[in-house]
Write a protein that holds these residues in place. Structure first.
Motif, PDB file in Angstrom:
ATOM      1  N   LEU A  35      -2.189   4.962  -0.473  1.00 54.19           N
ATOM      2  CA  LEU A  35      -0.815   5.115  -0.246  1.00 54.19           C
ATOM      3  C   LEU A  35      -0.831   6.523  -0.165  1.00 54.19           C
ATOM      4  O   LEU A  35      -0.561   6.972   0.752  1.00 54.19           O
ATOM      5  CB  LEU A  35      -0.381   4.489  -1.602  1.00 54.19           C
ATOM      6  CG  LEU A  35      -0.040   3.505  -2.400  1.00 54.19           C
ATOM      7  CD1 LEU A  35       1.156   3.614  -3.448  1.00 54.19           C
ATOM      8  CD2 LEU A  35       1.183   2.521  -1.424  1.00 54.19           C
ATOM      9  N   ARG A  36      -1.736   7.371  -0.209  1.00 50.64           N
ATOM     10  CA  ARG A  36      -1.976   8.447   0.338  1.00 50.64           C
ATOM     11  C   ARG A  36      -1.674   9.162   1.898  1.00 50.64           C
ATOM     12  O   ARG A  36      -1.232   9.826   2.407  1.00 50.64           O
ATOM     13  CB  ARG A  36      -3.390   9.019  -0.098  1.00 50.64           C
ATOM     14  CG  ARG A  36      -3.383  10.611  -0.434  1.00 50.64           C
ATOM     15  CD  ARG A  36      -4.522  11.674  -0.201  1.00 50.64           C
ATOM     16  NE  ARG A  36      -5.617  10.800   0.186  1.00 50.64           N
ATOM     17  CZ  ARG A  36      -6.833  11.055  -0.065  1.00 50.64           C
ATOM     18  NH1 ARG A  36      -7.361  11.755  -1.477  1.00 50.64           N
ATOM     19  NH2 ARG A  36      -7.690  10.856   0.383  1.00 50.64           N
ATOM     20  N   THR A  37      -2.966   8.175   2.656  1.00 51.69           N
ATOM     21  CA  THR A  37      -2.254   7.867   4.058  1.00 51.69           C
ATOM     22  C   THR A  37      -1.622   7.705   4.573  1.00 51.69           C
ATOM     23  O   THR A  37      -1.131   8.236   5.045  1.00 51.69           O
ATOM     24  CB  THR A  37      -3.638   6.966   4.334  1.00 51.69           C
ATOM     25  OG1 THR A  37      -5.268   7.494   4.063  1.00 51.69           O
ATOM     26  CG2 THR A  37      -3.613   7.882   5.984  1.00 51.69           C
ATOM     27  N   PRO A  38      -0.970   6.350   4.338  1.00 47.29           N
ATOM     28  CA  PRO A  38       0.129   6.811   5.019  1.00 47.29           C
ATOM     29  C   PRO A  38       1.486   7.823   4.137  1.00 47.29           C
ATOM     30  O   PRO A  38       2.215   8.195   5.286  1.00 47.29           O
ATOM     31  CB  PRO A  38       0.889   5.043   4.245  1.00 47.29           C
ATOM     32  CG  PRO A  38       0.517   4.669   3.509  1.00 47.29           C
ATOM     33  CD  PRO A  38      -1.120   5.341   3.497  1.00 47.29           C
ATOM     34  N   LEU A  39       1.506   7.608   3.265  1.00 47.76           N
ATOM     35  CA  LEU A  39       2.422   8.803   2.100  1.00 47.76           C
ATOM     36  C   LEU A  39       2.274  10.504   3.225  1.00 47.76           C
ATOM     37  O   LEU A  39       3.194  11.320   3.616  1.00 47.76           O
ATOM     38  CB  LEU A  39       2.175   9.709   1.244  1.00 47.76           C
ATOM     39  CG  LEU A  39       3.196  10.127   0.629  1.00 47.76           C
ATOM     40  CD1 LEU A  39       4.438   9.904   0.264  1.00 47.76           C
ATOM     41  CD2 LEU A  39       2.416  10.684  -1.057  1.00 47.76           C
ATOM     42  N   ARG A  40       1.060  10.986   3.560  1.00 45.44           N
ATOM     43  CA  ARG A  40       1.156  12.100   4.333  1.00 45.44           C
ATOM     44  C   ARG A  40       0.900  11.861   5.828  1.00 45.44           C
ATOM     45  O   ARG A  40       1.603  12.794   6.701  1.00 45.44           O
ATOM     46  CB  ARG A  40      -0.296  12.400   3.543  1.00 45.44           C
ATOM     47  CG  ARG A  40      -0.598  13.229   2.708  1.00 45.44           C
ATOM     48  CD  ARG A  40      -1.460  13.859   2.475  1.00 45.44           C
ATOM     49  NE  ARG A  40      -1.959  14.147   0.849  1.00 45.44           N
ATOM     50  CZ  ARG A  40      -2.688  14.503   0.850  1.00 45.44           C
ATOM     51  NH1 ARG A  40      -3.978  14.628   0.324  1.00 45.44           N
ATOM     52  NH2 ARG A  40      -2.432  15.272  -1.674  1.00 45.44           N
TER      53      ARG A  40
END
Length: 360
Positions: free
Chosen positions: A313-318
């Motif tokens: 989730l971190r990659t798409p979030l950022r």
């Protein structure tokens, strides 16, 4: 989901990380009906959020001495955690627990508690801690919106406690428990990982804590992790055996009035103020009633504590994904959440090296 790259399934063995699932370039339209259900019809309403993988203790069954911590930029900020928590609660999560590592080693934790406590859909906000820093934080955490706390404490003997934690101070933990009770955090749960030849002889002493204290003592069967199997090899003791040891000093009556979403079976010693619980991931699995998922400090949605699969989730979030795109990723995770773990006594169920990596 143009902002969400497809990621091949990989695992970094050195760090014991999970296997990141490849996400389809175009996700199907998934239902959004105010609840988060997996493919087996289980309602997922409980989210455990790890705010850090770091800890101020080195419990021998939990964290290897050569553990490499995440770098600062790899860990979600409080703002990122709060945003994902808002999406999760909008999708149907109603209970959140903050974990680590040790969550109280991350500065400003009250700020995150306050942000999560303001989420309108959230019904319960709790925190797990080793208790070393709890006395200094209990009152401010309660004022920020925390409702209850779990404290890990595997021995009532100061020497044994220092040995299993590799330097921990039992007195500070006991002070933390008293501070939590004084601050009005309820219930205060004391988690005891039962280990044969180490603390199983203390079962009755732990149970007696509940006679005059309003606490919940929970015995947890030791679970196999890759780097601590040597310690665990001959130390497994079943909850059934612990129950029999306690019954030698007094009768246990079943009860079901303990707040929380956990899988424990609860009892009360006759005449006691507190209660005693037993968590049995090894001898009596409870996967069929699983109601939780985990968000790691690195922003991975972990679908099973002892499974390897995670969704990034971190990659798409950022990368700029909007809330709708992130919710669809979360709901996609429910379609691949496993039916059960595959733990066997004496064998590691996954590539996980330490519970601190995923929040336990």
């Amino acid at each position: 989901l143009s902002a969400v790259p497809a990621i091949e399934a990989t695992r970094a063995e050195k760090h014991g990380k999970g296997r990141t699932l490849a996400v389809p370039g175009r996700l199907p339209v998934l239902p959004s009906a105010g609840s988060l259900d997996d493919r087996f019809g289980r309602r997922i309403h409980y989210l455990r959020i790890s705010v850090t993988d770091r800890c101020n203790l080195r419990c021998v069954y939990c964290i290897p001495n050569d553990m490499e911590w995440l770098r600062k930029g790899e860990i979600l900020s409080y703002e990122e955690i709060a945003r994902l928590a808002r999406i999760f609660t909008g999708a149907g999560v109603r209970r959140i627990r903050l974990t680590g590592g040790e969550p109280l080693v991350r500065s400003g934790i009250e700020r995150l508690v306050r942000a999560l406590g303001s989420l309108p859909e959230l019904e319960d906000l709790a925190l797990s801690t080793n208790g070393i820093l709890l006395a200094a934080h209990a009152e401010s955490l309660r004022e920020a919106g925390l409702r209850r706390v779990n404290v890990s404490m595997d021995s009532l003997d100061a020497g044994k406690f220092a040995a299993i934690t590799q330097g921990g101070d039992l007195g500070k933990v006991l002070e933390g428990i008293d501070a939590a009770l004084a601050a009005g955090l309820r219930p205060v749960k004391i988690n005891v990982v039962a280990a044969r030849g180490f603390n199983d002889s203390e079962a009755a002493d732990f149970a007696r804590l509940t006679l005059d204290r309003d606490v919940v003592v929970r015995f947890i069967e030791i679970m196999p992790l890759g780097d601590s199997r040597e310690f665990q090899a001959d130390r497994f003791v079943s909850a059934d055996e612990i129950i029999e040891r306690i019954r030698e000093v007094g009768p246990l009556d079943p009860c079901d009035d303990v707040t929380g979403s956990g899988p424990a079976r609860y009892f009360r010693m006759r005449g006691g103020r507190g209660t005693i619980g037993f968590i049995t991931p090894m001898s009596h699995t409870f996967c069929e009633t699983c109601n939780r998922v985990r968000l790691t400090a690195a922003g991975q949605l972990r679908l099973c504590l002892f499974g390897d699969d995670e969704i990034d989730l971190r990659t798409p979030l950022r990368a700029g994904a909007d809330d709708h795109e992130l919710e669809r990723l979360i709901r996609f995770g429910m379609t691949v959440k496993p039916e059960s773990h595959h733990l066997q006594h004496g064998m590691a169920g996954c590539g996980l090296r330490a519970l601190s990596q995923v929040g336990g």
